[in-house]
Design an enzyme around this catalytic site. Sequence first.
Site, PDB file in Angstrom:
ATOM      1  CB  SER A  55      -0.941   0.012   1.219  1.00  0.00           C
ATOM      2  OG  SER A  55      -0.211   0.031   2.431  1.00  0.00           O
ATOM      3  CG  HIS A  56       2.522   2.989   2.623  1.00  0.00           C
ATOM      4  ND1 HIS A  56       1.685   2.118   3.281  1.00  0.00           N
ATOM      5  CD2 HIS A  56       2.139   4.233   3.003  1.00  0.00           C
ATOM      6  CE1 HIS A  56       0.853   2.807   4.042  1.00  0.00           C
ATOM      7  NE2 HIS A  56       1.104   4.073   3.890  1.00  0.00           N
ATOM      8  CG  HIS A 128       5.375  11.256   5.616  1.00  0.00           C
ATOM      9  ND1 HIS A 128       5.058   9.957   5.289  1.00  0.00           N
ATOM     10  CD2 HIS A 128       6.570  11.195   6.269  1.00  0.00           C
ATOM     11  CE1 HIS A 128       6.019   9.147   5.726  1.00  0.00           C
ATOM     12  NE2 HIS A 128       6.948   9.873   6.320  1.00  0.00           N
ATOM     13  CG  ASP A 186       4.287   2.551   9.882  1.00  0.00           C
ATOM     14  OD1 ASP A 186       3.382   3.252  10.356  1.00  0.00           O
ATOM     15  OD2 ASP A 186       4.743   2.704   8.742  1.00  0.00           O
ATOM     16  CG  ASP A 196      -3.796  -1.602   3.884  1.00  0.00           C
ATOM     17  OD1 ASP A 196      -3.035  -1.875   2.933  1.00  0.00           O
ATOM     18  OD2 ASP A 196      -3.442  -1.632   5.074  1.00  0.00           O
ATOM     19  CG  HIS A 238     -12.226   5.485  24.593  1.00  0.00           C
ATOM     20  ND1 HIS A 238     -12.832   4.261  24.631  1.00  0.00           N
ATOM     21  CD2 HIS A 238     -11.353   5.517  25.647  1.00  0.00           C
ATOM     22  CE1 HIS A 238     -12.373   3.565  25.664  1.00  0.00           C
ATOM     23  NE2 HIS A 238     -11.474   4.296  26.288  1.00  0.00           N
TER      24      HIS A 238
END
Length: 345
Positions: A55-56, A128, A186, A196, A238
């Site tokens: 995905s990167h 980024h 990460d 994704d 939360h």
Amino acid sequence: MSASPLDQEPSLTRLSSAQLTQLLRRIFIRHGTSETVAQVLAENCANAERDGAHSHGVFRIPGYVSTLDSGWVNGKAVPIVEDVASGFVRVDAANGFAQPALHAARALLVDKARSAGIAVLAIRNSHHFAALWPDVEPFAEEGLVALSVVNSMTCVVPHGADRPLFGTNPIAFAAPRADGPPLVFDLATSAIAHGDVQIAARKGERLPLGMGVDSLGQPTQDPKAILEGGALLPFGGHKGSALSMMVELLAAALTGGNFSFEFDWSGHPGARTPWTGQLVILIDPSKSAGQGFAERSQELVRQMHGVGLKRLPGDRRHRQREKSKENGIAIGAEDVANLYRLAGE
């Protein structure tokens, strides 16, 4: 590995890391980056693809290209590094990418961490668009502990809210250990990484429940509904929402970068990269634990294995890295053809 993209099985091409890096480098230069920026970004994307972080990796290249072509980001920006305190480095990325800014400040940051025991790098005015673990893993390979956070574009609904405000806002951590590669994780503070979701939409796959909502705020398993007017949810309710808030404060408020909701790219059709900030915290463990930190890390690993843990964070990535080194990086032939097209070849 000396595989050639011209002699492969029809559906798959295998490239060495060097071959892929050079191809990506040519793409970046052709679409307006300096040679320095191109090399940093190409290595980042190639390493992600090498390690199975699809995905990167190559998946991100069309987004980089459309962003550069839109004029949204300055591909030839020269980062301005500022030595502002004994343990603090500040960088203005000059509307360029964050990784070249980190590259420009790296030596000074490491020197400060080894001198003071801890150092902070605050990057602002930056984009980024990559995995975050490549930013921290090299520090751990030098015996340092590294933590980094970066915020992104608004696409996550805070827990208890009804509209998106936060980005996916990942957190990356790396620590050395004695008998193996660094311990690295990460993770996005969203329930799933945005990339994704894009891959699932492209493949026509459905997502698990709890990943996101549609444009009406209703839970959905359709990735296209999330991408087309919907939003992601934080992981862990939360708890993930609180961590995402922390990332906004550290990566944007503290660095002087934009919050996820503060920039407007509507005037740049094709822009994909968030214009935000990044914080890196670097610690020299020898100042506290002497030379024993890596051994202590290894002891923790032994105990984790002892209670039945089969896979550590980063294990899959390192296994894939070794496979890629031995057999080449496997990429769909159609994707490789598209890369050559983007390179003008």
